[in-house]
Design a protein around this motif. Structure first.
Motif, short mmCIF file in Angstrom:
data_model
loop_
_atom_site.label_atom_id
_atom_site.label_comp_id
_atom_site.label_asym_id
_atom_site.label_seq_id
_atom_site.Cartn_x
_atom_site.Cartn_y
_atom_site.Cartn_z
N VAL A 124 0.90 -1.14 0.00
CA VAL A 124 0.00 0.00 0.00
C VAL A 124 0.95 1.19 0.00
O VAL A 124 1.70 1.40 0.95
CB VAL A 124 -0.89 0.03 1.26
CG1 VAL A 124 -1.83 1.23 1.20
CG2 VAL A 124 -1.68 -1.26 1.40
N MET A 125 0.96 1.94 -1.11
CA MET A 125 1.92 3.05 -1.24
C MET A 125 1.15 4.35 -1.26
O MET A 125 0.23 4.51 -2.05
CB MET A 125 2.71 2.86 -2.53
CG MET A 125 3.86 3.85 -2.68
SD MET A 125 4.86 3.56 -4.18
CE MET A 125 5.73 2.06 -3.78
N ASP A 126 1.52 5.28 -0.39
CA ASP A 126 0.81 6.57 -0.42
C ASP A 126 1.72 7.71 -0.86
O ASP A 126 2.95 7.64 -0.71
CB ASP A 126 0.09 6.85 0.91
CG ASP A 126 0.98 7.44 1.99
OD1 ASP A 126 2.17 7.69 1.75
OD2 ASP A 126 0.47 7.66 3.11
N GLY A 127 1.12 8.71 -1.49
CA GLY A 127 1.89 9.84 -2.01
C GLY A 127 1.02 10.81 -2.75
O GLY A 127 -0.13 11.06 -2.38
N ARG A 128 1.58 11.40 -3.83
CA ARG A 128 0.86 12.38 -4.63
C ARG A 128 0.70 11.92 -6.07
O ARG A 128 -0.24 12.32 -6.76
CB ARG A 128 1.61 13.73 -4.63
CG ARG A 128 1.89 14.33 -3.26
CD ARG A 128 0.61 14.76 -2.59
NE ARG A 128 0.88 15.52 -1.36
CZ ARG A 128 1.29 15.00 -0.22
NH1 ARG A 128 1.49 13.70 -0.11
NH2 ARG A 128 1.48 15.76 0.85
#
Ligand code: C5P
Length: 218
Positions: A124-128
């Motif tokens: 699960v990768m979070d960012g913009r």
């Protein structure tokens, strides 16, 4: 190739809390890409730069040895072998990261690290720009947002609980400025991917958002 869940959205939407929870539910790795931009900011600070020294940041990215390692079980971040995790949440580091991350040179420096983690693990990768740029073929894409006011109020509460003096209007202004920078930069601006599911968490609890994402995954 791992199973990839991309969560993008503006500052303060609750991405990291929610991404961490979803990862735990599924037994996946949580990858916090903001922490990587923050580690780059720590490096620039250590070189004596200020957030205005954009030209120097570019030069450094071209020449210097900047090795960022992401310890995926514990989410510790190492900068040239040194654990810098404790410094990443400092306000000044966040502001510096927000400015530095607009530079293509800085983004290019982190691209392969992020893609490799997604190849090697279920993440699960979070960012913009995860759904739009880093992992365009992610299995699930979520765009998580909330109103500026809601995000400012959440941050205000967090700071108050930590015993820090703060003014709601200032936090709101800071969030607005960050949104503006993230959404209008030329390289990989923040926007909802066409195939992302939009979740507005303004009127939702953390648990409700986690369940909504899990049901998209099913
Ligand atoms: O999410 P977080 O606040 O930790 O990120 C710090 C800064 O790094 C953000 O303000 C944003 O400008 C930048 N960032 C980015 N792309 C990402 C993650 C973070 O540009 N994938």
């Amino acid at each position: 190739m791992g199973y990839n869940i991309a969560i993008d959205g503006p500052a303060g939407a609750g991405k990291s809390t929610i991404a961490r929870r979803v990862a735990r539910e599924l037994g996946y790795i949580y990858v916090d890409t903001g922490a990587m931009y923050r580690a780059m900011a720590v490096y620039f600070q250590e070189q004596g730069l200020t957030s205005e020294d954009l030209e120097h940041m570019k030069e450094i990215c071209g020449g210097a040895e900047i090795v960022i390692r992401y310890e995926n079980e514990s989410q510790q971040v190492y900068l040239n072998g040194k654990n810098v995790t404790g410094r990443l949440r400092e306000e000044a580091v966040g502001r510096f990261a927000s400015v530095g991350s607009a530079l293509p040179e800085v983004r290019a420096h982190l691209l392969e690290l992020q893609r490799k983690l997604a190849r090697d693990y279920d993440v699960v990768m979070d960012g913009r720009d995860i759904g739009t740029n880093i992992l365009p073929h992610a299995d699930v894409k979520i765009y998580l947002t909330a109103s500026v006011r809601t995000r400012a109020e959440r941050r205000f509460k967090e700071l108050q609980e930590a015993g820090q003096a703060c003014v709601l209007e200032e936090i709101e202004k800071d969030i607005q400025e960050r949104d503006e920078r993230d959404m209008t930069r030329e390289t990989a601006p923040l926007k909802q991917a066409e195939d992302a599911v939009l979740i507005d968490s303004s009127e939702m609890t953390i648990e409700e958002v986690v369940q909504a994402i899990l049901s998209v995954c099913k």
